[in-house]
Design a protein around this motif. Structure first.
Motif, PDB file in Angstrom:
ATOM      1  N   CYS A  46      -2.477   5.871  -1.289  1.00  0.00           N
ATOM      2  CA  CYS A  46      -3.042   6.803  -2.271  1.00  0.00           C
ATOM      3  C   CYS A  46      -4.538   7.032  -2.056  1.00  0.00           C
ATOM      4  O   CYS A  46      -5.118   7.937  -2.651  1.00  0.00           O
ATOM      5  N   LEU A  47      -5.168   6.205  -1.259  1.00  0.00           N
ATOM      6  CA  LEU A  47      -6.577   6.348  -0.885  1.00  0.00           C
ATOM      7  C   LEU A  47      -7.572   6.162  -2.034  1.00  0.00           C
ATOM      8  O   LEU A  47      -8.733   6.552  -1.927  1.00  0.00           O
ATOM      9  N   CYS A 105      -8.754   3.397  -3.010  1.00  0.00           N
ATOM     10  CA  CYS A 105      -9.743   2.403  -2.577  1.00  0.00           C
ATOM     11  C   CYS A 105     -10.879   3.064  -1.807  1.00  0.00           C
ATOM     12  O   CYS A 105     -12.046   2.708  -1.965  1.00  0.00           O
ATOM     13  N   CYS A 134      -7.417  -0.351  -6.673  1.00  0.00           N
ATOM     14  CA  CYS A 134      -6.068  -0.248  -6.112  1.00  0.00           C
ATOM     15  C   CYS A 134      -5.001  -0.404  -7.190  1.00  0.00           C
ATOM     16  O   CYS A 134      -4.943  -1.422  -7.857  1.00  0.00           O
ATOM     17  N   VAL A 171      -7.868   3.543   5.166  1.00  0.00           N
ATOM     18  CA  VAL A 171      -6.418   3.402   5.059  1.00  0.00           C
ATOM     19  C   VAL A 171      -5.795   4.183   6.213  1.00  0.00           C
ATOM     20  O   VAL A 171      -6.034   5.377   6.354  1.00  0.00           O
ATOM     21  N   ILE A 224      -4.875  -4.739  -2.491  1.00  0.00           N
ATOM     22  CA  ILE A 224      -6.147  -5.374  -2.144  1.00  0.00           C
ATOM     23  C   ILE A 224      -6.464  -6.322  -3.296  1.00  0.00           C
ATOM     24  O   ILE A 224      -6.485  -5.898  -4.448  1.00  0.00           O
ATOM     25  N   THR A 233      -1.843  -0.811  -6.862  1.00  0.00           N
ATOM     26  CA  THR A 233      -0.661  -1.611  -6.520  1.00  0.00           C
ATOM     27  C   THR A 233      -1.010  -3.042  -6.125  1.00  0.00           C
ATOM     28  O   THR A 233      -0.159  -3.768  -5.639  1.00  0.00           O
ATOM     29  N   PRO A 244      -4.437  -0.549   4.239  1.00  0.00           N
ATOM     30  CA  PRO A 244      -5.893  -0.528   4.116  1.00  0.00           C
ATOM     31  C   PRO A 244      -6.506  -1.520   5.096  1.00  0.00           C
ATOM     32  O   PRO A 244      -5.874  -2.515   5.464  1.00  0.00           O
ATOM     33  N   CYS A 260       0.830  -1.208   0.000  1.00  0.00           N
ATOM     34  CA  CYS A 260       0.000   0.000   0.000  1.00  0.00           C
ATOM     35  C   CYS A 260       0.868   1.263   0.000  1.00  0.00           C
ATOM     36  O   CYS A 260       1.840   1.366   0.726  1.00  0.00           O
ATOM     37  N   THR A 261       0.495   2.221  -0.858  1.00  0.00           N
ATOM     38  CA  THR A 261       1.233   3.484  -0.912  1.00  0.00           C
ATOM     39  C   THR A 261       0.449   4.627  -0.264  1.00  0.00           C
ATOM     40  O   THR A 261       0.896   5.765  -0.273  1.00  0.00           O
TER      41      THR A 261
HETATM   42  S1  SF4 Z   1      -5.847   1.885  -3.275  1.00  0.00           S
HETATM   43 FE1  SF4 Z   1      -4.338   0.353  -2.682  1.00  0.00          FE
HETATM   44  S2  SF4 Z   1      -2.409   1.476  -2.521  1.00  0.00           S
HETATM   45 FE2  SF4 Z   1      -4.045   2.978  -2.533  1.00  0.00          FE
HETATM   46  S3  SF4 Z   1      -4.483   3.319  -0.360  1.00  0.00           S
HETATM   47 FE3  SF4 Z   1      -5.907   1.724  -1.041  1.00  0.00          FE
HETATM   48  S4  SF4 Z   1      -4.853  -0.178  -0.575  1.00  0.00           S
HETATM   49 FE4  SF4 Z   1      -3.335   1.430  -0.476  1.00  0.00          FE
END
Ligand code: SF4
Ligand code: SF4
Ligand code: SF4
Lengths: 649, 156
Positions: B14-15, B17, B124, B38, B129, B126, B49, B11-12
């Protein structure tokens, strides 16, 4: 407050929201008066949203309308209470398009004492919009240090005396503590010591590593005694006119960024590949433009500067901005050397150049550390490179003595550079002269020292490249009204009828190209999106905007909008006293490379001709610098004609 | 059986999700309305997350006095809006903090796995999830066992 000039259109805020608010907008501008200590939400109309979009589109108009002197003849200077500091986002911010946390800062900056448009990312735009505002307009000047706290409808100017002297990262940490929040729950953009001490190239830094760096916008914030803006991730919802369309456009853009050859390396490694790639073109600035050979930097081994090696030299973790899927921003931990264990923001290409190659340093660990130290002090890393490199060269050549500086500073001495950084950001000793920026410091010293300084006659400095082999960028930088490249590099140029490639050392072609590419950048910088995540076909960006807002926005309209914005900034710049005579590189900046891939390519020999061509292509008057009446008319800016040309229009 | 698997190390922060979830669940973009959250760790340097693990025990379901929580077609515990009386007992019973209460609607709400097409996993960038077929639905239990074994081995 400055009265609106008679020629500017009506205030955007007075029209009632007769038509429904377009999707993507929060609906309010937040006006903060530091003199009166008031904060007020001003609704803005759908018509104005459509006309100005946001970001620099909105900011340019606010500067034009609100920063004239009271007699309407001139412009207030950067340190005047009537100067505005516009912190604007745009309609895409907060939506699931990649990289949409965007902040655009527009102000009369301390570098050129003219208009500014400079961007940063993180979560500023997102949090602000969830609180219900599309932009913040700061005016007036406070006596005591304050910070602006925003949490939905709670907007307060709070006592910041306890934050004074803290660097930008410490400030964010202190505000986390004060509010009990952490991470993206609170977006903080602040100034460090350099901004407090009105360093002419002070930046505004936020969310650990994002910097609106140009034209001394941090000094403007310092002059207003606004230490920070802290925005809680608000609870108001954003709508989109066509939410499925937004997601589709976002997917399209993401696909393009992942797979298109021109964006793929950016997707994988952000701007890291710049070091090696630019060195091959002679565009990596080395030792204050004295050479273009990396071998002239002691201890330099270019093979360890390949992007994967550069990233893997550190423990790292992605630290992306809102909704961004690029492998760009990272938090890194230094593994070796004196600074082992320190957390830093992975430097951008410009950090590697400004804190590294430009000052003759090639130790990756210490360069990364110095880069974050610049962010923490809130110093523009580009101007830093030109300033520090210049001091190093001047010491080597005896133009600045050891006594003058207080110590000896040799090429590549990162610790010494750090000492200089502290002196500059606190205006201590000789640091006080240097805090005025490269141009003013060079002029103060004069003589041969001035000859080695890299700057633009307007008072700004270039981005972190050796523009002697990137002529488009030098021309763009010098003719810009906003203190840094206004047109930007080509992104899919054929999409807008421009050639895919030109001869980079043919002044005529270069000038035509720079003029022909105009518009796109100012459009993008109005949306609240990152320049990297908008490195796709303009058509996709327009589609995202249309889906968000419900407007049918075409590529042609986008370019026209961008050109119009640039012309409004130019009108303000002219009112600030900028003239065509300032559109020249300094002696060193416009010199001819003595070695490397661009050896012998002399831009100065073609400069006049390039200016002639650029002026005629963009439709500006070469003598006065003014956009011609016909140009204004074509862009729908007839109202500007009267104030620029008087009765002649 | 498919479950949402979370891979915090990817997870970076980035929100995206959160945005996708709020849109899927409410039609609007507002992370506070999402049921995936997150959280920052170590100050600001890492993020992870978190959402309902659809735990085997189903504490929320057991606690609900009016039987408003059922298991939907894809195996997610789901709140039936017309039955929920807004008493918030489920939010107290849930040991993971993934049952929420919306003061506007006066109903409890939680992850319902988007009826089998989780928007968060789709959004997401990356793959932090993922929506995966697994042998047991108790991925959290498996994760705990694996992690405990690893931590113990490292401590040795
Ligand atoms: S979309 Fe993926 S990378 Fe971005 S905050 Fe949510 S879990 Fe983390
Ligand atoms: S590309 Fe980098 S700066 Fe741009 S939005 Fe993504 S993480 Fe942020
Ligand atoms: S599966 Fe759907 S409801 Fe559950 S967290 Fe993901 S997006 Fe939200």
């Amino acid at each position: 407050m400055t009265p609106a000039t008679s020629t500017a259109p009506a205030k955007p805020t007075t029209k009632s929201a007769a038509t429904a608010r377009p999707g993507g907008y929060a609906g309010n501008l937040l006006r903060v008066d530091l003199t009166r200590r008031t904060c007020r939400a001003e609704p803005w109309s759908p018509e104005t949203m459509r006309e100005l979009i946001g970001g620099v589109g909105l900011g340019a108009m606010i500067l034009y309308r609100e920063t004239a002197t009271r007699d309407g003849k001139g412009n207030v200077s950067w340190d005047h209470p009537d100067n505005r500091l516009v912190l604007a986002t745009g309609p895409l911010a907060g939506l699931p398009v990649w990289g949409t946390g965007g902040l655009t800062v527009c102000t009369i900056g301390a570098g050129t004492n003219g208009p500014t448009s400079t961007q940063a990312n993180g979560f500023f735009g997102t949090n602000l919009k969830y609180c219900g505002y599309d932009a913040i307009i700061v005016q007036g000047q406070s006596k005591d240090w304050l910070y602006l706290y925003i949490n939905d409808d709670v907007v307060e100017l709070r006592d910041a005396r306890s934050l004074v002297g803290l660097d930008t990262w410490e400030t964010q940490g202190a505000l986390y503590k004060e509010t009990g929040l952490a991470g993206h729950q609170l977006s903080v953009y602040s100034i460090g010591p350099a901004g407090e001490n009105l360093v002419r190239f002070a930046a505004i830094q936020g969310d650990y590593g994002h910097v609106a760096s140009k034209n001394g916008c941090g000094a403007v914030m310092g002059k207003k005694r606004l230490k920070a803006v802290a925005i809680v991730k608000g609870t108001k919802s954003l709508r989109a006119a066509d939410p499925r369309g937004v997601v589709q456009a976002a997917d399209e853009i993401a696909h393009d960024l992942r797979t298109d050859a021109s964006a793929r390396s950016l997707y994988e490694y952000g701007t890291l590949p710049g070091v090696v790639n630019l060195s091959k073109m002679g565009a990596l600035p080395i030792k204050n433009y004295t050479t273009n050979l990396t071998s002239n930097v002691a201890g330099a081994d270019l093979s360890v500067w390949e992007a994967p090696k550069l990233r893997e030299n550190f423990d790292h973790r992605g630290h992306q901005c809102n909704a961004c899927g690029m492998h760009h921003c990272h938090m890194s931990v230094i593994r070796h050397g004196d600074q082992k264990g320190k957390i830093v923001d992975e430097p951008e290409y410009e950090g590697w150049s400004g804190c590294g190659w430009a000052i003759g340093a090639a130790d990756r660990d210490s360069v990364a550390w110095l880069n974050t130290e610049c962010d923490r002090a809130c110093v523009d890393v580009n101007e830093w490179g030109w300033l520090c490199g210049w001091v190093m060269e001047c010491q080597e050549k005896g133009y600045i003595t050891r006594e003058q500086l207080g110590f000896e500073l040799k090429w590549g001495d990162v610790k010494g550079a750090h000492r200089l950084l502290q002196m500059v950001s606190r205006r201590e000793g000789f640091g006080n002269v240097l805090a005025e920026g490269v141009k003013r410091a060079a002029e103060k010293l004069g003589g041969p020292a001035k000859e080695c300084a890299i700057y633009i006659e307007k008072g700004a400095t270039p981005r972190g490249h050796d523009h002697r082999s990137r002529w488009e960028e030098m021309l763009d930088t010098c003719t810009s009204s906003t203190a840094t490249m206004e047109t930007g590099n080509p992104v899919h140029p054929t999409e807008i009828g421009q050639p895919a490639r030109i001869n980079p050392f043919d002044g005529e072609q270069v000038a035509k190209y720079v003029a022909g590419l105009r518009g796109r950048r100012s459009f993008e910088d109005s949306l609240g999106i990152c320049i990297f995540t908008s490195r796709t076909r303009l058509e996709h960006v327009c589609r995202a905007l249309s889906a968000a807002t419900g407007w049918a926005f075409t590529v042609d309209e986008a370019l026209r909008f961008g050109k119009r914005t640039a012309v409004i900034n130019r009108a303000t710049a002219l009112r600030c006293g900028h003239t065509g005579a300032m559109e020249y590189p300094s002696t060193r900046y416009g010199s001819t490379p003595v070695d490397g891939p661009a050896k012998g390519q002399a831009i100065r020999a073609q400069w006049e001709k390039m200016l002639d061509t650029w002026y005629s292509e963009v439709g500006f008057d070469r003598k006065t610098g003014k956009p011609l009446p016909k140009t204004l008319k074509d862009l729908g800016l007839d109202w500007l004609s009267k104030s620029l040309w008087g009765n002649k229009a | 059986m498919s479950v949402l698997k979370l891979h915090p190390e990817k997870c970076t922060g980035c929100l995206r999700c959160e945005l996708a979830c709020s849109y899927m669940q409410t039609g609007e973009y507002q992370p506070a309305k999402s049921v995936i959250r997150v959280s920052p760790f170590e100050g600001h340097t890492s993020y992870a997350p978190y959402t309902c693990p659809q735990c085997a025990e189903g504490w929320c379901m057991t606690a609900c006095p009016v039987g408003a929580i059922t298991i939907n077609a894809v195996g997610a515990k789901d709140v039936l809006d017309d039955k929920c009386v807004g008493c918030k007992l489920c939010t107290i019973a849930c040991p993971y903090g993934t049952m929420f209460y919306d003061p506007a609607t006066r109903k409890a709400f939680k992850c319902n796995l988007c009826g089998g097409a989780p928007a968060c996993a789709e959004a997401c960038p990356t793959a932090a999830i993922t929506y995966e077929d697994v042998a047991t639905a108790d991925w959290l239990g498996d994760f705990a066992v694996e992690r405990t074994a690893r931590v113990l081995a490292e401590a040795r």
